[in-house]
Motif scaffolding. Structure first.
Motif, PDB file in Angstrom:
ATOM      1  N   HIS A  42      -6.662   4.802  -0.581  1.00  0.00           N
ATOM      2  CA  HIS A  42      -5.472   5.251   0.527  1.00  0.00           C
ATOM      3  C   HIS A  42      -3.908   5.160   0.159  1.00  0.00           C
ATOM      4  O   HIS A  42      -3.596   5.506   0.886  1.00  0.00           O
ATOM      5  CB  HIS A  42      -5.800   4.293   0.981  1.00  0.00           C
TER       6      HIS A  42
ATOM      7  N   ARG B  17      -2.977   5.503   3.772  1.00  0.00           N
ATOM      8  CA  ARG B  17      -3.316   6.755   4.585  1.00  0.00           C
ATOM      9  C   ARG B  17      -4.244   5.597   5.373  1.00  0.00           C
ATOM     10  O   ARG B  17      -5.172   4.844   5.438  1.00  0.00           O
ATOM     11  CB  ARG B  17      -4.306   7.985   3.752  1.00  0.00           C
TER      12      ARG B  17
ATOM     13  N   LEU C 221      -7.257   4.632   7.345  1.00  0.00           N
ATOM     14  CA  LEU C 221      -8.421   4.576   7.562  1.00  0.00           C
ATOM     15  C   LEU C 221      -9.584   3.668   8.765  1.00  0.00           C
ATOM     16  O   LEU C 221      -9.173   3.164   9.494  1.00  0.00           O
ATOM     17  CB  LEU C 221      -8.581   4.362   6.436  1.00  0.00           C
TER      18      LEU C 221
HETATM   19  C1  Q0Z Z   1      -6.189  -3.423   6.366  1.00  0.00           C
HETATM   20  C2  Q0Z Z   1      -4.674  -5.844   6.498  1.00  0.00           C
HETATM   21  C3  Q0Z Z   1      -3.027  -7.654   7.424  1.00  0.00           C
HETATM   22  C4  Q0Z Z   1      -2.377  -6.745   5.208  1.00  0.00           C
HETATM   23  C5  Q0Z Z   1      -6.802  -2.742   8.475  1.00  0.00           C
HETATM   24  N1  Q0Z Z   1      -5.756   1.869   4.649  1.00  0.00           N
HETATM   25  C6  Q0Z Z   1      -5.973   1.511   5.960  1.00  0.00           C
HETATM   26  N2  Q0Z Z   1      -6.425   1.240   7.387  1.00  0.00           N
HETATM   27  C7  Q0Z Z   1      -6.797   1.697   8.419  1.00  0.00           C
HETATM   28  N3  Q0Z Z   1      -6.390  -0.627   8.643  1.00  0.00           N
HETATM   29  C8  Q0Z Z   1      -6.725  -1.339   7.049  1.00  0.00           C
HETATM   30  C9  Q0Z Z   1      -5.572   0.039   5.994  1.00  0.00           C
HETATM   31 CL1  Q0Z Z   1      -5.735  -1.007   4.460  1.00  0.00          CL
HETATM   32  C10 Q0Z Z   1      -6.376  -1.939   7.125  1.00  0.00           C
HETATM   33  N4  Q0Z Z   1      -6.115  -4.481   7.040  1.00  0.00           N
HETATM   34  C11 Q0Z Z   1      -6.187  -5.752   6.219  1.00  0.00           C
HETATM   35  C12 Q0Z Z   1      -4.673  -6.967   7.783  1.00  0.00           C
HETATM   36  C13 Q0Z Z   1      -2.665  -7.885   6.677  1.00  0.00           C
HETATM   37  C14 Q0Z Z   1      -4.101  -6.405   5.257  1.00  0.00           C
HETATM   38  F1  Q0Z Z   1      -2.591  -8.179   8.569  1.00  0.00           F
HETATM   39  N5  Q0Z Z   1      -6.951  -4.475   8.194  1.00  0.00           N
END
Ligand code: Q0Z
Length: 287
Positions: free
Chosen positions: A68, A82, A84
């Motif tokens: 990503h 990105r 996801l």
């Molecule tokens: C990662 C997380 C937090 C840090 C959602 N590329 C992505 N696309 C969609 N969702 C995520 C990502 Cl990295 C995603 N997290 C974990 C939570 C702080 C990381 F509060 N949650």
């Protein structure tokens, strides 16, 4: 922090923002947790070590799976990525018997449905690395599940693909780390699907916060291993007789300095870069 970015959530150590519909900003702070409690004292540059290591691994594992990462910001602690559709399972790969793997093996002789040889000791190397999925707990601890349950959550074909990718990433990271004196005992991956339906590596990758790093020189199975990065903090907390409930104790300056040095050492061993060069120009890890 980021202008015009919507704060989406906080992890123990990281903050997540939306930049627009398709891009997120993942900021790694200098916070440190031990025994699952965030301590009141920060470790300077820890966020930049973790971000730099993630960026390093993303750039070196593209041949295994796309990821990503869109951009590493000049602050050295923020990744534009990105957005996801994340799989609802965490994918842990274990090459050694530790933590919940050791706990489950002692109770049942198996870990997440993988029967293991009899007579293994805590921290022993496994005959082959195993993929051990877990469900993401909103609060509290993740729950280990077996492959059948993981397949029912993401689909059998997607699970097979995710398992193969996670194993290949672990083998690549563990071989690299071993050649630099670090045992990568286990690590957690978070995978997602992009708008084209492609499986993509998200979150952080092969950092000391998502993995167990052990100094190879001290490796002695039959007991828990010292942590490459957090051992000074753990030892200090143990010396206090703290009950491991929040709030955690303040950490003395000498322990903070020693801990920062361990994070920087892991960064330098794994990336073969001087950390000062990364501070001056974070893009150096991507070259
Ligand atoms: C990662 C997380 C937090 C840090 C959602 N590329 C992505 N696309 C969609 N969702 C995520 C990502 Cl990295 C995603 N997290 C974990 C939570 C702080 C990381 F509060 N949650």
């Amino acid at each position: 922090m980021p202008e015009a970015a919507l704060h989406l959530g906080s992890g123990k150590v990281r903050e997540l923002y939306a930049l627009d519909d398709e891009r997120l900003l993942l900021v790694t702070t200098d916070r440190i947790s031990t025994f699952d409690v965030i301590l009141p004292t920060e470790v300077p540059d820890k966020g930049r070590v973790l971000t730099g290591l993630s960026a390093f691994w993303f750039s070196r594992t593209r041949h295994i799976v796309p990821n990503h990462l869109l951009a590493l910001r000049d602050d050295g602690r923020s990744l534009e990525c990105r957005r996801l559709e994340m799989l609802p399972v965490e994918i842990v790969v274990r090459g050694y018997l530790s933590g919940s793997g050791w706990h489950d093996y002692r109770a049942t002789g198996s870990v997440c449905g993988h029967p293991l040889p009899h007579g293994l000791r805590e921290s022993d190397r496994l005959p082959e690395p195993i993929v051990t999925p877990a469900t993401k707990a909103v609060s509290g601890h993740d729950e280990n599940i077996d492959a059948r349950t993981a397949a029912s959550l993401v689909g059998a074909r997607r699970w097979a693909e995710a398992e193969a990718v996670a194993l290949a990433l672990y083998r690549f990271g563990a071989a690299h780390a071993e050649s630099r004196g670090i045992v990568l005992a286990d690590t957690k991956f978070e995978l997602g699907i992009d708008r084209t339906g492609t499986l993509v590596l998200g979150d952080e990758a092969l950092t000391p916060d998502s993995s167990r790093f052990w100094p190879a020189a001290a490796y002695t199975p039959g007991r828990p291993q010292p942590s490459y990065d957090k051992q000074f903090v753990r030892d200090y907390c143990e010396s206090l007789g703290w009950d491991k409930t929040a709030p955690g104790p303040d950490i003395p300056a000498a322990v903070v300095t020693g801990t920062r040095a361990r994070y920087v050492e892991a960064f330098e061993l794994l990336t073969e870069l001087a950390f000062d060069d990364y501070l001056a120009d974070p893009q150096v890890v991507l070259r």
